[in-house]
Design a protein around this motif. Structure first.
Motif, short mmCIF file in Angstrom:
data_model
loop_
_atom_site.label_atom_id
_atom_site.label_comp_id
_atom_site.label_asym_id
_atom_site.label_seq_id
_atom_site.Cartn_x
_atom_site.Cartn_y
_atom_site.Cartn_z
N SER A 98 0.84 -1.20 0.00
CA SER A 98 0.00 0.00 0.00
C SER A 98 0.87 1.25 0.00
O SER A 98 2.01 1.24 0.50
CB SER A 98 -0.92 0.01 1.22
N MET A 99 0.35 2.32 -0.54
CA MET A 99 1.08 3.57 -0.65
C MET A 99 1.27 4.22 0.72
O MET A 99 0.29 4.47 1.42
CB MET A 99 0.33 4.52 -1.59
N PRO A 100 2.50 4.51 1.13
CA PRO A 100 2.72 5.16 2.42
C PRO A 100 2.22 6.61 2.37
O PRO A 100 2.06 7.19 1.30
CB PRO A 100 4.24 5.13 2.60
N PRO A 101 2.00 7.22 3.52
CA PRO A 101 1.60 8.62 3.53
C PRO A 101 2.76 9.51 3.09
O PRO A 101 3.93 9.12 3.15
CB PRO A 101 1.24 8.87 4.99
N ARG A 102 2.45 10.71 2.65
CA ARG A 102 3.50 11.64 2.25
C ARG A 102 3.90 12.51 3.42
O ARG A 102 3.11 12.76 4.33
CB ARG A 102 3.03 12.51 1.08
N SER A 103 5.12 12.99 3.39
CA SER A 103 5.60 13.93 4.39
C SER A 103 5.44 15.33 3.82
O SER A 103 6.20 15.75 2.94
CB SER A 103 7.08 13.65 4.72
N VAL A 104 4.47 16.06 4.32
CA VAL A 104 4.14 17.37 3.76
C VAL A 104 5.32 18.32 3.86
O VAL A 104 5.54 19.16 2.99
CB VAL A 104 2.90 17.96 4.47
N SER A 105 6.12 18.19 4.91
CA SER A 105 7.25 19.10 5.11
C SER A 105 8.32 18.94 4.03
O SER A 105 9.16 19.82 3.85
CB SER A 105 7.88 18.87 6.48
N SER A 106 8.30 17.81 3.31
CA SER A 106 9.31 17.57 2.27
C SER A 106 8.83 17.94 0.87
O SER A 106 9.60 17.84 -0.08
CB SER A 106 9.70 16.08 2.28
N CYS A 107 7.58 18.36 0.74
CA CYS A 107 7.00 18.58 -0.59
C CYS A 107 7.70 19.70 -1.36
O CYS A 107 7.75 19.68 -2.59
CB CYS A 107 5.52 18.90 -0.48
N ARG A 108 8.24 20.67 -0.67
CA ARG A 108 8.80 21.85 -1.33
C ARG A 108 9.91 21.46 -2.29
O ARG A 108 10.08 22.08 -3.34
CB ARG A 108 9.34 22.82 -0.27
N LEU A 109 10.70 20.44 -1.96
CA LEU A 109 11.83 20.05 -2.78
C LEU A 109 11.63 18.71 -3.47
O LEU A 109 12.61 18.11 -3.92
CB LEU A 109 13.11 20.00 -1.90
N CYS A 110 10.42 18.27 -3.58
CA CYS A 110 10.14 16.93 -4.11
C CYS A 110 9.58 17.00 -5.53
O CYS A 110 8.66 17.79 -5.81
CB CYS A 110 9.17 16.19 -3.21
N ASP A 111 10.09 16.16 -6.42
CA ASP A 111 9.60 16.10 -7.80
C ASP A 111 8.18 15.53 -7.89
O ASP A 111 7.51 15.70 -8.91
CB ASP A 111 10.54 15.26 -8.66
N TRP A 112 7.76 14.82 -6.84
CA TRP A 112 6.45 14.19 -6.85
C TRP A 112 5.35 15.08 -6.28
O TRP A 112 4.18 14.68 -6.25
CB TRP A 112 6.48 12.89 -6.04
N SER A 113 5.69 16.28 -5.83
CA SER A 113 4.74 17.08 -5.06
C SER A 113 3.45 17.40 -5.83
O SER A 113 2.36 17.35 -5.27
CB SER A 113 5.40 18.38 -4.58
N ARG A 114 3.57 17.71 -7.13
CA ARG A 114 2.36 18.08 -7.88
C ARG A 114 1.41 16.89 -8.02
O ARG A 114 0.19 17.07 -8.10
CB ARG A 114 2.73 18.65 -9.24
N TYR A 115 1.96 15.67 -8.06
CA TYR A 115 1.10 14.49 -8.13
C TYR A 115 0.39 14.26 -6.80
O TYR A 115 -0.81 14.01 -6.75
CB TYR A 115 1.93 13.25 -8.49
N CYS A 116 1.16 14.34 -5.72
CA CYS A 116 0.61 14.05 -4.39
C CYS A 116 -0.41 15.10 -3.97
O CYS A 116 -1.38 14.79 -3.28
CB CYS A 116 1.73 13.95 -3.36
#
Length: 351
Positions: A98-116
């Protein structure tokens, strides 16, 4: 004693100093140049050196072109990093399908942020613009041959410091990137990117390190024309990577990558008496677990005090490398490199 050292370099070369229409040199302190270029311009134009500007440029050179951060790695700190790695590896092994939860604090520098952000549940199968993750820039492999055994991902849990760093930043990012082997297909993924330039600089540094290992005296070796040596490595890597890209008319910035490699190598080795290894991969079992870690430091040397120095090169586009260095002061990877150097086995081959 083991010393960890990160060496930072900006992939660029100093620009020519600005000459005004009057024939005088500009005193603008914001020019993207160096103290050496300014001093030579003063000589060429037969003008006195502006001491205030020259002092400013000397200070700027220490952060704008290359920089370093180093520290002594004590045994208890290495043991603590291994204990932390053990905890992280257990959590990673426990991740199911199953898909783990995302860490919102890391979204700023993450390539996946727009998907999540648009799909918080992480239904990745419906995400447009996702492709299998390429490994052309990494040492990732499915199996590693050691002196007494072969470990492979089918029967052993193998991870790298970058994997653990990714998991600690965001479990979902690790799951998508490493467990599923996916990455966002950016519009520029078939073009020369910042990651490509970093790879080219590393190749230049690597060939310099290999040549230094063969030299009888490292101090004398550094007096050679290092740019000629580094350029061989950079151009060889360019020819290899050209096979992966479709656009032939791209700026590979070979002069910039070569000059950056020389600056970083000189800074990395200025306190070394000898170079012991260059990009040798080691593997070790995390104490108290059945998980393996593979590490490949960029260079290991010995300084004039007899201490071993583990060096990792990091490239950046920032003109403030001192700020970039702050992000690596508590980096766990260097301590795992030290554990691999002390207790790991050399990898004989990887597939």
């Amino acid at each position: 004693m083991i010393i960890g050292k990160y060496v930072f370099g900006r992939v660029a070369i100093p620009k020519p100093f600005t000459v005004l229409k009057s024939g005088k040199l500009s005193t603008n302190k914001n020019q993207d140049t160096s103290a050496g270029v300014y001093h030579q311009a003063c000589v060429d134009h037969d003008v006195p050196v502006d001491e205030e500007l020259y002092t400013h440029l000397i200070a700027r050179d220490r952060r704008a072109w290359s920089g370093e951060v180093d520290w002594i790695m004590h045994p208890d700190e290495i043991a603590f990093a291994c204990a932390e790695a053990a905890n992280v590896s257990r959590r990673m092994r426990a991740e199911g399908t199953s898909m783990p939860p995302r860490s919102v604090s890391s979204c700023r520098l993450c390539d996946w942020s727009r998907y999540c952000k648009t799909d918080p549940q992480g239904n990745h199968a419906s995400w447009f613009g996702v492709r299998p993750r390429g490994n052309e820039y990494s040492g990732a492999a499915s199996s590693y041959k050691l002196s007494d055994r072969t470990i492979d991902k089918d029967s052993s849990f193998i991870l790298s410091p970058s994997q653990m760093r990714g998991y600690m930043a965001c479990p979902r990012k690790w799951y998508l990137s490493y467990k599923l082997g996916l990455e966002p297909a950016k519009s520029e993924w078939r073009k020369v990117s910042a990651r490509t330039y970093g790879t080219l600089v590393h190749e230049g540094c690597a060939i310099l390190g290999e040549a230094a290992m063969k030299a009888t005296d490292l101090h004398t070796f550094r007096r050679n024309n290092l740019e000629t040596i580094a350029r061989i490595g950079v151009e060889a890597k360019v020819n290899e990577l050209k096979q992966l890209l479709t656009d032939e008319d791209q700026d590979w910035r070979i002069p910039e990558c070569t000059a950056t490699a020389v600056r970083m190598f000189e800074l990395a080795t200025e306190s070394l008496e000898s170079v012991l290894e260059v990009e040798m991969r080691r593997a070790f079992v995390i104490p108290g677990t059945r998980s393996w870690v593979t590490c490949q430091p960029d260079l290991i040397g010995r300084d004039y005090e007899g201490d071993d120095v583990i060096i990792d090169y990091k490239t950046s586009s920032s003109q403030h490398l001192d700020t970039v260095a702050d992000d690596y002061l508590n980096h766990p990877a260097m301590f795992l490199y030290a554990q691999a150097w002390l207790n790991g086995q050399l990898v004989k081959g990887a597939k």
